[in-house]
Motif scaffolding. Structure first.
Motif, PDB file in Angstrom:
ATOM      1  N   ASN A  24       0.848  -1.099   0.057  1.00  0.00           N
ATOM      2  CA  ASN A  24      -0.098   0.266  -0.095  1.00  0.00           C
ATOM      3  C   ASN A  24       0.936   1.114   0.164  1.00  0.00           C
ATOM      4  OD1 ASN A  24      -2.454  -1.389   0.043  1.00  0.00           O
ATOM      5  ND2 ASN A  24      -2.637  -1.319   2.063  1.00  0.00           N
ATOM      6  N   LYS A  25       1.778   1.344   0.824  1.00  0.00           N
ATOM      7  CA  LYS A  25       2.757   2.416   0.851  1.00  0.00           C
ATOM      8  C   LYS A  25       3.401   2.521  -0.583  1.00  0.00           C
ATOM      9  CE  LYS A  25       3.546   2.827   5.795  1.00  0.00           C
ATOM     10  NZ  LYS A  25       3.212   3.982   6.137  1.00  0.00           N
ATOM     11  N   GLN A  28       1.092   3.928  -2.824  1.00  0.00           N
ATOM     12  CA  GLN A  28       0.869   5.502  -2.392  1.00  0.00           C
ATOM     13  C   GLN A  28       1.989   6.291  -3.052  1.00  0.00           C
ATOM     14  OE1 GLN A  28       0.163   5.600   1.671  1.00  0.00           O
ATOM     15  NE2 GLN A  28      -2.066   4.926   1.613  1.00  0.00           N
TER      16      GLN A  28
END
Length: 114
Positions: A24-25, A28
């Motif tokens: 997810n990071k 992002q």
């Protein structure tokens, strides 16, 4: 032994969550990079559009000036200019409206009047 298996299960599930969190990071961060690049590209496009607009205006102005100069130039000046273009030699550094002494017969006056 049961505690060990529970601990191992917990570590596996938390590492799975950790991988998801890292993914997810990364996603992002990639989205952030993408948005910054798109912003930079949009800015550059606007700058280039403005430069194109200015160049079109300058080209139009130069075309008008060229047309005017062609209408004001004498046939001898145009012929001399065409000869310079064909030979690739630079234009003479004489002021506008003057001709070389050998280009005009001595019987003519001081030259054409405007």
């Amino acid at each position: 032994m049961k505690v060990f298996l529970e601990l191992e299960q917990h570590l596996k599930s938390s590492s799975g969550a950790s991988v998801v969190a890292i993914d997810n990071k990364i996603e992002q961060a990639m989205d952030l990079v993408k948005s910054h690049l798109m912003y930079a590209v949009r800015e550059e496009v606007e700058v280039l559009k403005e430069q194109i607009k200015e160049l079109i205006e300058k080209n139009s102005q130069l075309e008008q000036e060229n047309t005017l100069l062609k209408t004001l130039a004498s046939p001898e000046q145009l012929a001399q200019f065409q000869a310079q273009l064909q030979t690739g030699s630079p234009p003479s550094s004489q002021p506008q409206g003057t001709t070389q002494p050998t280009a005009q017969p001595a019987s003519q006056g001081s030259g054409p009047s405007a």
